[in-house]
Design a protein around this motif. Structure first.
Motif, short mmCIF file in Angstrom:
data_model
loop_
_atom_site.label_atom_id
_atom_site.label_comp_id
_atom_site.label_asym_id
_atom_site.label_seq_id
_atom_site.Cartn_x
_atom_site.Cartn_y
_atom_site.Cartn_z
N GLU A 5 9.84 -0.84 -11.50
CA GLU A 5 8.95 -1.76 -10.79
C GLU A 5 8.79 -1.36 -9.32
O GLU A 5 7.69 -1.41 -8.77
CB GLU A 5 9.47 -3.20 -10.90
CG GLU A 5 9.39 -3.78 -12.29
CD GLU A 5 10.44 -3.22 -13.27
OE1 GLU A 5 11.53 -2.78 -12.81
OE2 GLU A 5 10.15 -3.18 -14.47
N LYS A 8 6.62 1.78 -9.19
CA LYS A 8 5.22 1.46 -9.47
C LYS A 8 4.57 0.78 -8.27
O LYS A 8 3.46 1.12 -7.88
CB LYS A 8 5.13 0.56 -10.70
CG LYS A 8 3.71 0.38 -11.21
CD LYS A 8 3.62 -0.59 -12.37
CE LYS A 8 4.48 -0.18 -13.51
NZ LYS A 8 4.32 -1.04 -14.70
N GLU A 9 5.29 -0.17 -7.65
CA GLU A 9 4.76 -0.87 -6.49
C GLU A 9 4.50 0.09 -5.33
O GLU A 9 3.46 0.05 -4.68
CB GLU A 9 5.73 -1.96 -6.06
CG GLU A 9 5.25 -2.79 -4.89
CD GLU A 9 6.23 -3.89 -4.49
OE1 GLU A 9 6.09 -4.40 -3.37
OE2 GLU A 9 7.13 -4.22 -5.28
N THR A 12 1.62 2.67 -6.32
CA THR A 12 0.33 1.98 -6.34
C THR A 12 -0.15 1.72 -4.92
O THR A 12 -1.32 1.88 -4.60
CB THR A 12 0.43 0.65 -7.12
OG1 THR A 12 0.83 0.95 -8.46
CG2 THR A 12 -0.90 -0.08 -7.15
N GLY A 13 0.77 1.35 -4.04
CA GLY A 13 0.43 1.15 -2.64
C GLY A 13 -0.04 2.43 -1.97
O GLY A 13 -0.79 2.39 -0.99
N GLN A 14 0.38 3.57 -2.48
CA GLN A 14 -0.06 4.86 -1.96
C GLN A 14 -1.32 5.36 -2.68
O GLN A 14 -1.81 6.44 -2.38
CB GLN A 14 1.05 5.90 -2.13
CG GLN A 14 2.34 5.55 -1.42
CD GLN A 14 2.13 5.34 0.06
OE1 GLN A 14 1.56 6.16 0.75
NE2 GLN A 14 2.56 4.19 0.55
N GLY A 15 -1.80 4.57 -3.65
CA GLY A 15 -3.00 4.95 -4.40
C GLY A 15 -2.72 5.93 -5.51
O GLY A 15 -3.63 6.56 -6.02
N THR A 17 -1.54 6.35 -9.30
CA THR A 17 -1.29 5.63 -10.54
C THR A 17 -0.82 6.62 -11.60
O THR A 17 -1.42 7.67 -11.79
CB THR A 17 -2.55 4.89 -11.03
OG1 THR A 17 -3.62 5.82 -11.14
CG2 THR A 17 -2.94 3.79 -10.09
N ASP A 20 3.17 4.31 -17.30
CA ASP A 20 4.56 3.85 -17.26
C ASP A 20 5.54 4.82 -17.91
O ASP A 20 6.63 5.03 -17.40
CB ASP A 20 4.69 2.48 -17.93
CG ASP A 20 4.20 1.36 -17.04
OD1 ASP A 20 3.88 1.61 -15.85
OD2 ASP A 20 4.13 0.21 -17.53
N TYR A 65 -6.96 8.89 -4.65
CA TYR A 65 -6.24 7.69 -4.27
C TYR A 65 -7.23 6.63 -3.80
O TYR A 65 -8.36 6.91 -3.44
CB TYR A 65 -5.17 7.99 -3.22
CG TYR A 65 -5.69 8.41 -1.88
CD1 TYR A 65 -5.78 7.51 -0.83
CD2 TYR A 65 -6.10 9.72 -1.66
CE1 TYR A 65 -6.25 7.90 0.40
CE2 TYR A 65 -6.57 10.12 -0.43
CZ TYR A 65 -6.64 9.21 0.60
OH TYR A 65 -7.12 9.61 1.81
N GLN A 69 -10.24 -1.65 -1.40
CA GLN A 69 -10.41 -2.59 -2.50
C GLN A 69 -10.99 -3.87 -1.94
O GLN A 69 -10.77 -4.19 -0.78
CB GLN A 69 -9.06 -2.93 -3.15
CG GLN A 69 -8.40 -1.81 -3.85
CD GLN A 69 -7.18 -2.28 -4.63
OE1 GLN A 69 -7.14 -2.03 -5.79
NE2 GLN A 69 -6.22 -2.94 -4.02
N ARG A 77 -13.79 -1.13 -5.79
CA ARG A 77 -12.68 -0.23 -5.50
C ARG A 77 -13.27 1.12 -5.15
O ARG A 77 -14.08 1.65 -5.88
CB ARG A 77 -11.78 -0.12 -6.71
CG ARG A 77 -10.51 0.62 -6.46
CD ARG A 77 -9.66 0.69 -7.70
NE ARG A 77 -8.57 -0.27 -7.61
CZ ARG A 77 -7.59 -0.33 -8.48
NH1 ARG A 77 -7.57 0.45 -9.50
NH2 ARG A 77 -6.63 -1.20 -8.31
#
Length: 134
Positions: A5, A8-9, A12-15, A17, A20, A65, A69, A77
């Protein structure tokens, strides 16, 4: 240890993806250096080293990235494609700046921005590629 988690957080904040199942494998790799990190760093510095390592591993997955948004609900986006070389070097610099003991060094992927080195010699012997008659 960094969790799925948290990884992933951060990514994702760095763009960045990553699916999983791939991210879990990367997290397992980043957590494999925990003993070295525990021996040399505080828990917060160890966590930063691990997420910067994950960012380097994740950057190898692509170069797109999120640049902006919007939501409620004019959903939009935008993506930007920065120089991969610049992003790679920046993430590597963050990691190396923190990891003075080299705990993550063996896990850092090879630099995909480095130009391949070619060396060789070409030897040819003269001849005639004639059409049968001389």
């Amino acid at each position: 240890m960094v969790t799925l988690e948290q990884a992933k957080e951060y990514l994702t904040g760095q763009g960045i993806t990553i699916p999983d199942f791939v991210l879990q494998a990367l997290v397992d790799q980043a957590n494999s250096i925990q003993d070295c990190l525990d021996a040399h760093y505080s828990a917060s510095t160890a966590l930063l080293i691990q997420v910067y390592l994950l960012a380097l591993m994740g950057l190898g997955q692509g170069d797109k990235y999120i640049s902006s948004q919007t939501a409620p609900n004019g959903a939009s986006r935008s993506f930007r494609f920065q120089s991969f070389s610049d992003r790679w070097k920046g993430a590597l610099s963050l990691l190396r700046g923190l990891d003075k003991h080299g705990c993550a060094t063996a896990l850092i992927p090879a630099d995909p921005t480095a130009a391949p080195a070619f060396a060789g010699i070409w030897i040819a012997k003269g001849g005639c590629m004639c059409n049968g008659d001389r």
